[in-house]
Every structure is written in C-alpha cells, then in structure tokens.
Motif scaffolding. Structure first.
Motif, mmCIF file in Angstrom:
data_model
loop_
_atom_site.group_PDB
_atom_site.id
_atom_site.type_symbol
_atom_site.label_atom_id
_atom_site.label_comp_id
_atom_site.label_asym_id
_atom_site.label_seq_id
_atom_site.Cartn_x
_atom_site.Cartn_y
_atom_site.Cartn_z
ATOM 1 N N PHE A 127 -16.319 70.732 47.913
ATOM 2 C CA PHE A 127 -17.531 70.133 48.545
ATOM 3 C C PHE A 127 -17.477 69.743 49.986
ATOM 4 C CE2 PHE A 127 -18.145 70.607 44.039
ATOM 5 C CZ PHE A 127 -19.439 71.194 43.873
ATOM 6 N N THR A 128 -16.539 69.772 50.496
ATOM 7 C CA THR A 128 -16.359 69.230 51.965
ATOM 8 C C THR A 128 -16.839 70.478 52.960
ATOM 9 O OG1 THR A 128 -15.118 68.168 53.472
ATOM 10 C CG2 THR A 128 -14.258 70.017 52.649
ATOM 11 N N SER A 129 -16.909 70.469 54.155
ATOM 12 C CA SER A 129 -17.498 71.181 55.130
ATOM 13 C C SER A 129 -16.341 71.846 55.962
ATOM 14 C CB SER A 129 -18.461 70.534 56.304
ATOM 15 O OG SER A 129 -17.634 69.700 56.901
ATOM 16 N N ILE A 130 -16.490 73.318 56.353
ATOM 17 C CA ILE A 130 -15.513 73.960 57.001
ATOM 18 C C ILE A 130 -15.084 73.106 58.342
ATOM 19 C CG2 ILE A 130 -15.011 76.052 58.581
ATOM 20 C CD1 ILE A 130 -15.357 76.843 55.647
ATOM 21 N N GLU A 131 -16.086 72.455 58.976
ATOM 22 C CA GLU A 131 -15.820 71.552 60.125
ATOM 23 C C GLU A 131 -14.785 70.624 59.869
ATOM 24 O OE1 GLU A 131 -19.175 74.066 60.803
ATOM 25 O OE2 GLU A 131 -18.858 72.430 59.157
ATOM 26 N N LYS A 132 -15.050 70.012 58.665
ATOM 27 C CA LYS A 132 -13.996 68.831 58.100
ATOM 28 C C LYS A 132 -12.742 69.498 57.958
ATOM 29 C CE LYS A 132 -13.133 64.734 56.729
ATOM 30 N NZ LYS A 132 -12.602 63.695 57.522
ATOM 31 N N THR A 133 -12.783 70.505 57.384
ATOM 32 C CA THR A 133 -11.245 71.212 56.956
ATOM 33 C C THR A 133 -10.383 71.553 58.287
ATOM 34 O OG1 THR A 133 -12.026 73.631 57.165
ATOM 35 C CG2 THR A 133 -12.192 72.486 54.928
ATOM 36 N N GLU A 134 -10.955 71.752 59.531
ATOM 37 C CA GLU A 134 -10.318 71.838 60.672
ATOM 38 C C GLU A 134 -9.600 70.646 61.034
ATOM 39 O OE1 GLU A 134 -12.854 73.147 64.046
ATOM 40 O OE2 GLU A 134 -14.142 74.676 62.356
ATOM 41 N N GLU A 135 -9.771 69.521 60.548
ATOM 42 C CA GLU A 135 -9.023 68.147 60.982
ATOM 43 C C GLU A 135 -7.789 68.311 60.130
ATOM 44 O OE1 GLU A 135 -11.681 64.730 60.172
ATOM 45 O OE2 GLU A 135 -13.273 65.549 61.232
ATOM 46 N N TRP A 136 -7.642 69.194 59.323
ATOM 47 C CA TRP A 136 -6.590 69.222 58.416
ATOM 48 C C TRP A 136 -5.672 70.322 58.526
ATOM 49 C CZ3 TRP A 136 -10.061 69.098 53.431
ATOM 50 C CH2 TRP A 136 -10.791 67.790 53.210
ATOM 51 N N ASP A 137 -5.977 70.983 59.741
ATOM 52 C CA ASP A 137 -5.231 72.240 60.029
ATOM 53 C C ASP A 137 -3.730 71.902 60.565
ATOM 54 O OD1 ASP A 137 -7.097 73.965 59.352
ATOM 55 O OD2 ASP A 137 -7.892 74.521 61.449
ATOM 56 N N GLU A 138 -3.293 70.734 60.878
ATOM 57 C CA GLU A 138 -2.124 70.584 61.400
ATOM 58 C C GLU A 138 -1.357 69.858 60.255
ATOM 59 O OE1 GLU A 138 -0.876 70.623 64.645
ATOM 60 O OE2 GLU A 138 -2.720 71.272 65.151
ATOM 61 N N LYS A 139 -1.821 69.645 58.872
ATOM 62 C CA LYS A 139 -1.256 68.959 57.923
ATOM 63 C C LYS A 139 -0.667 70.165 57.150
ATOM 64 C CE LYS A 139 -3.688 64.642 57.546
ATOM 65 N NZ LYS A 139 -4.438 63.853 56.880
ATOM 66 N N SER A 140 0.423 69.995 56.359
ATOM 67 C CA SER A 140 0.840 70.956 55.406
ATOM 68 C C SER A 140 0.275 70.486 53.940
ATOM 69 C CB SER A 140 2.476 70.996 55.227
ATOM 70 O OG SER A 140 2.876 71.529 54.173
ATOM 71 N N LEU A 141 -0.148 71.643 53.249
ATOM 72 C CA LEU A 141 -0.534 71.633 51.791
ATOM 73 C C LEU A 141 0.253 70.486 50.862
ATOM 74 C CD1 LEU A 141 -2.548 72.169 49.435
ATOM 75 C CD2 LEU A 141 -1.081 74.306 49.012
ATOM 76 N N THR A 142 1.635 70.650 51.247
ATOM 77 C CA THR A 142 2.728 69.884 50.577
ATOM 78 C C THR A 142 2.417 68.169 50.831
ATOM 79 O OG1 THR A 142 4.127 70.352 52.255
ATOM 80 C CG2 THR A 142 4.311 71.644 50.292
ATOM 81 N N ASP A 143 1.688 67.958 51.856
ATOM 82 C CA ASP A 143 1.372 66.728 52.358
ATOM 83 C C ASP A 143 0.400 65.764 50.981
ATOM 84 O OD1 ASP A 143 2.607 66.788 54.643
ATOM 85 O OD2 ASP A 143 0.666 66.509 55.750
ATOM 86 N N ILE A 144 0.058 66.876 50.286
ATOM 87 C CA ILE A 144 -0.761 66.032 49.201
ATOM 88 C C ILE A 144 -0.286 66.633 47.818
ATOM 89 C CG2 ILE A 144 -3.112 65.950 50.572
ATOM 90 C CD1 ILE A 144 -3.917 68.688 48.808
ATOM 91 N N THR A 145 0.757 67.473 48.048
ATOM 92 C CA THR A 145 1.104 68.098 46.378
ATOM 93 C C THR A 145 2.516 67.442 46.252
ATOM 94 O OG1 THR A 145 2.355 69.896 47.679
ATOM 95 C CG2 THR A 145 -0.037 69.924 46.779
ATOM 96 N N GLU A 146 3.445 66.658 47.129
ATOM 97 C CA GLU A 146 4.494 66.587 47.029
ATOM 98 C C GLU A 146 4.808 65.541 45.923
ATOM 99 O OE1 GLU A 146 6.153 64.967 50.719
ATOM 100 O OE2 GLU A 146 4.764 63.545 50.868
ATOM 101 N N LYS A 147 3.893 64.546 45.752
ATOM 102 C CA LYS A 147 4.051 63.691 44.527
ATOM 103 C C LYS A 147 3.463 63.839 43.277
ATOM 104 C CE LYS A 147 3.632 59.779 47.898
ATOM 105 N NZ LYS A 147 2.941 58.508 48.353
ATOM 106 N N LEU A 148 2.792 65.316 43.247
ATOM 107 C CA LEU A 148 2.509 65.590 41.752
ATOM 108 C C LEU A 148 3.729 66.114 40.805
ATOM 109 C CD1 LEU A 148 -0.341 67.944 43.262
ATOM 110 C CD2 LEU A 148 -0.733 65.652 42.296
ATOM 111 N N ASP A 149 3.357 66.024 39.547
ATOM 112 C CA ASP A 149 4.358 66.407 38.637
ATOM 113 C C ASP A 149 4.753 68.009 38.993
ATOM 114 O OD1 ASP A 149 2.734 68.136 36.367
ATOM 115 O OD2 ASP A 149 1.388 66.212 37.114
ATOM 116 N N SER A 150 5.887 68.260 38.355
ATOM 117 C CA SER A 150 6.227 69.721 38.485
ATOM 118 C C SER A 150 5.263 70.782 37.878
ATOM 119 C CB SER A 150 7.446 69.955 37.689
ATOM 120 O OG SER A 150 7.446 69.648 36.483
ATOM 121 N N ASP A 151 4.732 70.419 36.691
ATOM 122 C CA ASP A 151 3.821 71.653 36.320
ATOM 123 C C ASP A 151 2.681 71.721 37.120
ATOM 124 O OD1 ASP A 151 5.149 72.070 33.945
ATOM 125 O OD2 ASP A 151 4.176 70.383 32.860
ATOM 126 N N THR A 152 2.117 70.845 37.785
ATOM 127 C CA THR A 152 0.755 70.796 38.744
ATOM 128 C C THR A 152 1.406 71.709 39.862
ATOM 129 O OG1 THR A 152 -0.034 68.677 37.818
ATOM 130 C CG2 THR A 152 -1.149 69.600 39.774
#
Length: 444
Positions: free
Chosen positions: A128-153
């Motif tokens: 539910f965020t905006s496309i403009e907001k996502t541009e602020e995350w273009d330098e980050k890797s997806l793993t920045d938010i997934t690295e602490k998740l459990d193995s199944d997730t």
C-alpha cells in the motif's frame, strides 16, 4: 508526410515502440539482425514441440505493460492468453498452494502461523505504499529485510523471486520487489495473475505486434544488422547497415542493451567517454540452466511448481503443456526445469551435465513416474544480457536514460533503460515512457 523512424531491434521493446508510433501514422522501419522477431523471446519447434528460449511469462496479466500497449493500439483481442494461476510450492512436507493475495498468506501452509503473521506485517505496508516511496529503497537489497526471518519464510521469498525475477533474493533490489508487490495488489488496481500465449511460444506477442506494424505500412527487415548510427551536427540522421547501405531517418530508436549499443554503433568521440563508462556498469551477467523435458504422460495437473529448501538445486518446474496443450503434439507433454547459476557455469559443459542430472533426480523424487515417462530432454544454459532490472542500485531510474544529452533524434528503449519490472514487461514499460518523448521530438 509523416516523419520517418528507424528502430534497431525487433524485440518487445522495439516492436512496442514501433507499434505505438505506427498507430499515429509515422513511417516505421525496423531492422533486426536475426531471422525472427522476438529478440530473447524467440521460440523454435523441436520434435514437434514449441520451445521457448527459457521460460517467459506475462506478469500481472491485463495490468502488464505489454497488455497496456496492445490495448492502446487496439489489438489486445488478437492475442489469446492462457491464465497461469495453478501454482504451488513443494517442500519436504508436500505441496502447498501459492498465495494469490495478501489474505491467502494467512492460509499458506508452507510456513508456521506465527511466521505467516510476521510475513503479512512485512508485506502489507509495501503493498500500500507509493511507487515514489519505493524509489528510496532502490539502493537496498531485499535481503536487508529477509535475513532475520526463519528458513521457511526465506524459502517463500526465494520462490517469489524465482517467479517474478528468475533469480535469487540476494540479487533483488528492495525497491523493485516492493513495486512488484504493489502491482499485484488488487486494492490498488493490480493483479497477481500471470499469462502465457494460448497458442504457445512467447514470441507470439512479437508476431502480433509485427503484423500490426506491417498493416500500418511499416517495414520490418530481418537478417539486417546495423553497423553504425550516423550523427551529424549532434543529430541522428540515419543508420548504415552491415552491407554498407545508408538508411536516412528523422529519428533513430535503439532497442537492445544500451551499453552494447554505445560501444558498437557510434564513431569515436560522438558519445562522451565518461557517459559510456557510466553506462558500462550495467553490463552485469546472470545465467540460468534450464532443461526441456518431453513426457508421454501427465505427471501433474499444476502449471508451476517451486521446490523450496536449500537442498533443492531445481528452483522451478514449469508445466508448459498444462498452461496450453498446443505447445506439444497429441499424447505428449512439455515441462521446463530451471535454476539460476553463476555465469561461468553457462560455459562449462561438465557442470551443466551435473546440474541437469541433479535436477532429474530431484524431479523424480517429487514425481516417481517422471523417469518412466521421459521421452527426451534438451538442456540449455544461457546468460541474461543484463541484470540491471533488479540489482540494488541499478534499477528503475538508475538505468540508461532514454535520451543522451546534446544529441537530438536518438532514443533508447528496452529493459536496460529507465523502466521497472523485468524482461519483456520492463521493455514494454520503457516504450510507454519513451514514446511521448519521441513523438514530441517528431512534432517539432
């Protein structure tokens, strides 16, 4: 008389751009070096089966950039599409239904309930965020938010990345992933459905576009390479082909990877060297090993299955004949199994054989009838021309601009230029963004 446009390349980027211009009456002339339309999506017929060059799929179905172009020029009804929605995960505990929406995540049996709730809390704000907001995350890797998740997730994210990006999560920009989630959100006009040409062969899309361009009195020449784009007084005035023929034009559109074009199609000194060096950073390779298997019996009714877990080499099994039976002769069935690999693997025949052997064993462990049903196999390893559509810091507006400063009448389209998404959808999105700039120039 309407202005003339030369388009170099008859992939989806070049054809969508050419079709949009042809609709407005511009004189469109497309030059393609190969013998077929479609670029990287060109298919072939092998033992009476239609084989794609890898597995291609239209994301977001009628919300995709490709479908938007077809609709804009009024030929969307010409392309018959089969919906791809029977998708599942496979883990050691069996099959699990692929979630089609946020609420489906609560019923995702692949991961524990506590993890589903955590996953929902993670994805809902993105959706539910905006496309403009996502541009602020273009330098980050997806793993920045997934690295602490459990193995199944984590396994869930890997499967989603395989479907949406044909790559692993560590190669994906958080911004690009978030834009994918937004485009799949029905509450924002999106859809999580996918599609594939009902008559088989993903290049059917290119053929429909090519036919339309010809109907509008455009010209498409195959087996016609371009040697040089001619620039005079800081303006593109035409091209010289491989047989030294000069084709004049009011503007030139280049539709293949920008870093290749800048290094191949211009005389020294025409393009600023620092600009070329900046664009050369887009020359990033990824690779995939895929195998087509023909079977004499149907081993599953599903359309796509993602084996999840670090012990699986096989990352995707695509039942093409279950999507549309027209790809195979009567009584036979076609599937593709694939996995991302290091680009060096694509040049090593021994490693490819080992990977194929492993994938066959894994598929046999999931489907005991696989080996006895196998008629033939056709392995292939190929390198993606570029991976800038997804890597952190090289997505969306960080890619090649559609125009070069101080050079008039020269435009670039395709998935290596400013656009979001991957592959053919990115190429079509690039055309949608670039087309108004081309028309504005031609009108002046």
């Amino acid at each position: 008389m309407k202005s003339s446009v030369i388009v170099i390349g008859a992939g989806v980027g070049g054809l969508t751009t050419g079709a949009l211009l042809a609709k407005e009456g511009y004189s469109v002339h497309i030059l393609e070096k190969s013998s077929k339309l479609g670029g990287r999506t060109a298919s072939l017929v092998y033992k009476n089966h239609i084989l794609d060059n890898g597995f291609h799929i239209m994301p977001f179905y009628k919300k995709s950039a490709i479908f938007s172009v077809l609709k804009k020029i009024g030929i969307d009804s010409r392309l018959k599409l089969a919906t791809v929605n029977n998708i599942a995960f496979h883990s050691d505990s069996g099959f699990h239904k692929y979630p089609k929406g946020m609420l489906d995540l609560l019923q995702l049996s692949l991961i524990p309930l506590k993890s589903r709730i955590r996953l929902l809390k993670l994805l809902l704000p993105m959706a539910f965020t905006s496309i403009e907001k996502t541009e602020e995350w273009d330098e980050k890797s997806l793993t920045d938010i997934t690295e602490k998740l459990d193995s199944d997730t984590k396994a869930f994210f890997e499967a989603v990345c395989m479907l949406a990006f044909a790559d692993t999560a560590d190669h994906i920009s958080l911004g690009e992933f978030a834009r994918t989630i937004i485009r799949a959100n029905p509450f924002k006009g999106g859809t999580s459905e996918f599609a594939y040409p009902d008559e088989g062969g993903y290049d059917s899309i290119s053929q429909v576009l090519g036919d339309y361009i010809l109907e509008q009195n455009g010209i498409i020449e195959t087996n016609q390479s371009v040697k040089k784009v001619v620039i005079e007084n800081s303006k593109a005035i035409g091209v010289i082909t491989g047989n030294e023929k000069f084709y004049p034009a009011d503007c030139v559109v280049i539709s293949y990877p920008a870093y290749m074009a800048l290094n191949q199609l211009f005389d020294d000194g025409v393009i600023d060297r620092k600009f070329i060096e900046k664009i050369n950073r887009l020359d990033k390779k990824t690779a995939v090993v895929e195998v087509h298997f023909a079977l004499n019996s149907k081993i599953d009714n599903k359309q796509v299955v993602f084996p999840v877990g670090n012990h699986y080499t096989t990352k995707g099994i695509f039942f093409i004949s279950n999507i549309t039976p027209t790809v195979s002769p009567h009584g036979e069935h076609l599937i593709i199994a694939g996995t991302p690999v290091n680009p060096s693997v694509a040049d090593n025949s021994e490693k490819i054989r080992d990977i194929v052997s492993t994938m066959k064993k894994e598929i046999s462990s999931i489907y005991p009838n696989f080996t006895s049903s196998l008629l033939w196999e056709r392995p292939m390893a190929w390198k993606l021309v570029e991976s800038v559509v997804k890597e952190p810091g090289m997505v969306w507006k960080s890619k090649m601009p559609h125009q070069i400063p101080d050079i008039e009448g020269l435009f670039f389209v395709g998935d290596s230029t400013i656009s979001y998404g991957i592959g053919t959808d990115s190429a079509a999105h690039s055309s949608i963004l670039c087309y108004p700039k081309i028309e504005s120039f031609l009108k002046t």
